[in-house]
Design a protein around this motif. Sequence first.
Motif, mmCIF file in Angstrom:
data_model
loop_
_atom_site.group_PDB
_atom_site.id
_atom_site.type_symbol
_atom_site.label_atom_id
_atom_site.label_comp_id
_atom_site.label_asym_id
_atom_site.label_seq_id
_atom_site.Cartn_x
_atom_site.Cartn_y
_atom_site.Cartn_z
ATOM 1 N N PRO A 48 0.837 -1.678 -0.047
ATOM 2 C CA PRO A 48 0.013 -0.133 0.221
ATOM 3 C C PRO A 48 0.764 1.551 0.167
ATOM 4 O O PRO A 48 2.244 1.095 0.525
ATOM 5 C CB PRO A 48 -0.419 0.171 1.169
ATOM 6 C CG PRO A 48 -0.605 -1.151 1.939
ATOM 7 C CD PRO A 48 0.274 -1.926 0.787
ATOM 8 N N ARG A 49 -0.082 1.785 -0.930
ATOM 9 C CA ARG A 49 1.166 4.001 -0.977
ATOM 10 C C ARG A 49 1.237 4.315 1.190
ATOM 11 O O ARG A 49 0.377 4.134 1.790
ATOM 12 C CB ARG A 49 -0.207 4.683 -1.395
ATOM 13 C CG ARG A 49 -0.093 4.406 -2.736
ATOM 14 C CD ARG A 49 -1.082 5.148 -3.630
ATOM 15 N NE ARG A 49 -1.539 4.700 -4.130
ATOM 16 C CZ ARG A 49 -3.058 4.876 -4.879
ATOM 17 N NH1 ARG A 49 -2.754 6.214 -5.007
ATOM 18 N NH2 ARG A 49 -3.045 3.714 -5.931
ATOM 19 N N GLU A 50 2.255 5.065 0.742
ATOM 20 C CA GLU A 50 3.006 5.236 2.067
ATOM 21 C C GLU A 50 2.918 6.888 2.433
ATOM 22 O O GLU A 50 4.069 7.399 1.455
ATOM 23 C CB GLU A 50 3.591 4.516 2.932
ATOM 24 C CG GLU A 50 4.547 5.039 3.778
ATOM 25 C CD GLU A 50 5.733 4.305 4.238
ATOM 26 O OE1 GLU A 50 6.303 4.811 4.923
ATOM 27 O OE2 GLU A 50 5.917 3.337 4.035
ATOM 28 N N PHE A 51 2.061 7.747 3.202
ATOM 29 C CA PHE A 51 2.522 9.261 2.727
ATOM 30 C C PHE A 51 4.575 9.650 2.923
ATOM 31 O O PHE A 51 4.660 8.844 4.345
ATOM 32 C CB PHE A 51 1.381 9.890 3.327
ATOM 33 C CG PHE A 51 1.832 11.556 3.146
ATOM 34 C CD1 PHE A 51 1.688 12.101 1.783
ATOM 35 C CD2 PHE A 51 2.600 12.160 4.320
ATOM 36 C CE1 PHE A 51 1.662 13.764 1.796
ATOM 37 C CE2 PHE A 51 2.655 13.634 3.906
ATOM 38 C CZ PHE A 51 1.685 14.121 2.460
ATOM 39 N N LEU A 52 4.947 9.855 1.903
ATOM 40 C CA LEU A 52 6.336 10.677 2.586
ATOM 41 C C LEU A 52 6.322 12.117 3.234
ATOM 42 O O LEU A 52 7.444 11.870 2.774
ATOM 43 C CB LEU A 52 7.333 9.800 2.462
ATOM 44 C CG LEU A 52 7.602 8.309 1.476
ATOM 45 C CD1 LEU A 52 8.523 8.470 0.764
ATOM 46 C CD2 LEU A 52 8.047 7.488 2.831
ATOM 47 N N GLY A 53 5.296 12.876 2.952
ATOM 48 C CA GLY A 53 5.720 14.232 2.462
ATOM 49 C C GLY A 53 6.855 14.770 1.736
ATOM 50 O O GLY A 53 5.995 14.569 0.214
ATOM 51 N N LEU A 54 7.934 15.286 2.319
ATOM 52 C CA LEU A 54 8.437 15.838 0.528
ATOM 53 C C LEU A 54 9.591 15.380 0.430
ATOM 54 O O LEU A 54 11.050 15.253 0.009
ATOM 55 C CB LEU A 54 9.344 17.377 1.564
ATOM 56 C CG LEU A 54 8.447 18.597 1.316
ATOM 57 C CD1 LEU A 54 8.289 19.720 1.594
ATOM 58 C CD2 LEU A 54 7.744 18.473 -0.290
ATOM 59 N N ALA A 55 9.663 13.865 1.177
ATOM 60 C CA ALA A 55 11.273 12.957 1.275
ATOM 61 C C ALA A 55 11.913 12.960 -0.217
ATOM 62 O O ALA A 55 12.627 12.817 -0.412
ATOM 63 C CB ALA A 55 10.978 11.882 1.630
ATOM 64 N N ASN A 56 10.566 12.551 -1.145
ATOM 65 C CA ASN A 56 10.788 12.243 -2.837
ATOM 66 C C ASN A 56 11.638 14.037 -3.271
ATOM 67 O O ASN A 56 12.345 13.063 -4.204
ATOM 68 C CB ASN A 56 9.619 11.797 -3.759
ATOM 69 C CG ASN A 56 9.798 10.816 -3.215
ATOM 70 O OD1 ASN A 56 10.083 9.329 -2.919
ATOM 71 N ND2 ASN A 56 8.043 9.849 -2.929
ATOM 72 N N TYR A 57 10.836 14.300 -3.011
ATOM 73 C CA TYR A 57 12.005 15.500 -3.526
ATOM 74 C C TYR A 57 13.332 15.889 -2.982
ATOM 75 O O TYR A 57 14.339 16.404 -3.680
ATOM 76 C CB TYR A 57 11.244 16.969 -3.108
ATOM 77 C CG TYR A 57 9.672 17.020 -4.207
ATOM 78 C CD1 TYR A 57 9.928 17.147 -5.428
ATOM 79 C CD2 TYR A 57 8.390 15.942 -3.608
ATOM 80 C CE1 TYR A 57 8.399 17.122 -6.106
ATOM 81 C CE2 TYR A 57 7.558 16.406 -4.631
ATOM 82 C CZ TYR A 57 7.698 16.793 -5.619
ATOM 83 O OH TYR A 57 6.706 16.392 -7.006
ATOM 84 N N GLN A 58 13.111 15.653 -1.207
ATOM 85 C CA GLN A 58 14.717 15.853 -0.657
ATOM 86 C C GLN A 58 15.830 14.726 -1.649
ATOM 87 O O GLN A 58 17.058 14.928 -1.620
ATOM 88 C CB GLN A 58 15.032 15.322 0.503
ATOM 89 C CG GLN A 58 14.029 16.943 1.598
ATOM 90 C CD GLN A 58 12.773 16.493 3.131
ATOM 91 O OE1 GLN A 58 13.109 15.723 3.407
ATOM 92 N NE2 GLN A 58 13.086 17.598 3.747
ATOM 93 N N ARG A 59 15.279 13.765 -1.667
ATOM 94 C CA ARG A 59 16.050 12.807 -2.022
ATOM 95 C C ARG A 59 16.839 13.108 -4.162
ATOM 96 O O ARG A 59 17.494 13.208 -4.656
ATOM 97 C CB ARG A 59 15.352 11.663 -2.467
ATOM 98 C CG ARG A 59 16.266 10.317 -2.896
ATOM 99 C CD ARG A 59 15.410 8.731 -3.121
ATOM 100 N NE ARG A 59 15.796 8.314 -3.857
ATOM 101 C CZ ARG A 59 15.065 7.371 -4.360
ATOM 102 N NH1 ARG A 59 13.955 6.774 -3.904
ATOM 103 N NH2 ARG A 59 15.460 5.991 -5.199
ATOM 104 N N LEU A 60 15.618 13.647 -4.348
ATOM 105 C CA LEU A 60 15.605 14.405 -6.204
ATOM 106 C C LEU A 60 17.010 15.431 -5.271
ATOM 107 O O LEU A 60 17.732 15.221 -6.565
ATOM 108 C CB LEU A 60 14.136 14.825 -6.188
ATOM 109 C CG LEU A 60 14.030 14.946 -7.844
ATOM 110 C CD1 LEU A 60 14.724 14.230 -8.439
ATOM 111 C CD2 LEU A 60 13.383 16.378 -8.079
#
Lengths: 300, 281
Positions: A48-60
Amino acid sequence: MGSKFARKYSITGLYFILPFLVMLLLFRLYPLLFTFQISFMRWDLLSPREFLGLANYQRLVADPVFLQSVWNTFLIWLMNVFFRLGVALVFAYFLSQRFFSRSKHFFMAVFYLPNLITATSIATLFAILLDWRTGTFNFLLIELGLIEQPVYWLNSAFWARAVTAFTIGWMWFGYAAILLMAGMSAISEDLYESATIDGANEFQKFRRITIPLIRPTLTYVFVISLIGGLQNFDIPMVLTDGLGSPDRSILTTVMYLYNQSFRNLNLGYGAAISFGLFAVIMAVTAASFRTLYGNRDGIE
Amino acid sequence: MYTTTSMRTSEALKKFVVFTLFGLTAVVCIVPFFTMIINATHSARALSSGVYLLPGDMFIENYRTLIRRTYIWHGFMNSATIAIPVTVGACYFGALTGYGFSRFRFKGRNILFYGILGTIMIPPQAALVGLFEFARGLGVLDTYWGIILPGIVNPQAVFWLRMYTDSAIPYSLMESARMEGCGELRIFHSIVLPLLKPAIATIAIFSFVQIWNNYIIPLVLINTRRKYPLPVQIAQLDDVWQQDYGAIYVGVTISVVPIIIVFFILSKRIIGGLTLGAVKG
C-alpha cells in the motif's frame, strides 16, 4: 445586433467546447495531478502507498544520478542546438534567395524528411550502422582511409553523446530551416533595397535587417528545441541498453524517470522526477522567452 | 563592363558553392536510408565484412528470419489501430471546440481558451506515472484505451482550428442557416465542417505522425509483445536479434519506407503546414 447575437447563443458555445474540456480534465489533467499526489508517497505497486511528505523531493535534489541525468540532457541539447540553428539559419538564408525558386521545394523536402521518421527507427538504424564490429560506418571510414581500426563509438562517453546530439540535430535542422525561411520571406523587399542604396553589403543586411526581424521565429525555434531537448528519451533509450551506458553518459532525465518508475517500480520517486522535470522545463522556457524577448524590448 | 562580368562570375561562384553545400547536406539526409535498404538485402555475415553500394539477394531470407521471431506486421496494425481513432478524434473535437471558441461568446471564454493553450506546455512525460495508475485503476492496462483517449485531447488542433475558423468561415453563412431553422449542431456538421477541410487535412497529417511515432506511452501502458505498436517493436528488434543485422535492417526498412512514400506524396501540404504553429503561436 452583435450583442443580441452574443447573448442568444451564449450557452450553445459552452456545449461545443464541453466534450473537449471534460476529456482534457479526465485524460490529461487528472493523470498530471495524480502524478503530483503520488510524488509525495512511497509506492511500488504491490504494497500500500505510504505518505512520505517531501522526502522524495529531498532525495531528488541530492540524488547524483538525477543531477547527472539533468546535466546529460542539457549537454546533449547544447551539443546540437547551436550547430542545428546555425546550419538552419544559413540554409534558410539561401533558400529565401531568388535563385533557389526551382529546387527550393525539393531541398526543403529532403532536409525535412528525417524529422518525420519514427525516432526509434532512426536510433535502431544508427545503432547498427555504428556497431563496432559489423557496422557499415566503420567499414566506410576504413575504406576511405580515415581510421585504421574500427571505433567503438557507443562505448565512449563523448561519442555516445555526440552521436545522440548529431542524430537529434540531423532530425531537426530542416524543421528549423523551414520556419526561419518562412520568417525571412515575410520581410519586406523594400528594406533590403533601401539598405543596398545606402551601401550595405550582404552580410550587413543579414545582421542588421534579417536577424532582428526574424527574432520571434528564432525564439520560437530555440524554445521548441529546448523543450524537446529536455524531454529527450527515444533516441538515447534505443542507442543504449536503456541505462544510458557507458557510465550513464547518455542517461537523460526522462530515461531516469522511466527506469525509476517502471523498471525499479519506485513510482513515488519517479513521480517526483516528473515534477522536477516539469519545473525545470517551465523555468527554462520562461527564462529563455525573457532573455530573447526582453532584450529586444530594451532596445526599442 | 568589367564589373558586370566579375559580378556575374561571383554570382555564379556563389550559386555553385551553395548548390554544392545543399547537395552534400541532401546526401547526408538520404544516405542512412539508402544504406538501410541496401543492407536489408545482404546477409548478416556479408554485412560484417564490408560496405555495399548495390543490393544483394538476401532480402527474402532476412525477411523470413525477421517475421519468424518478431511481430512487425502486428506492430503495423497496432499502430494503425491507435493512430486512426486518435487522428479522427483529434480533428473532430479540435474542430468542434475551435468552432465553439471562434463563433460563440460565453462567460470565461478567454480564460478557458488560454487555459487550453497553456496545457500545450505540459510535457506528456510529466503525467506518465499518473496515467499508468489511472489506466490500471480502470482496468485498461495492456489495451489501447490509455493511449487513444489522451491522444484525442489535442490542444494544438483546437488552437489551429479556432484560428482557421476565425479567418475562413463567414458569419453570414451561419446566419442564413439559422434563418432557415437549422439547428446549431447541424450547422456545424453540414456547413462548417466541410469548409474546415483544408485545415483539418493538415492537422490530421501532423496528429497522425505524432501518435504513430510515439514510443514512451505504449512502452509504459502495454506489456504484451504482440500488442506493441511499431516504434516499440522496432526498438526491441535489437534485443530479439542480437547479431542478425540483415533482419534488423529489414525491420527498420518496413517501418521507414512507408513514411518516406507518404511524405513525398504529401510533402507540399506537410511543409506548408509546418509554419502553422510558428506564425501565430
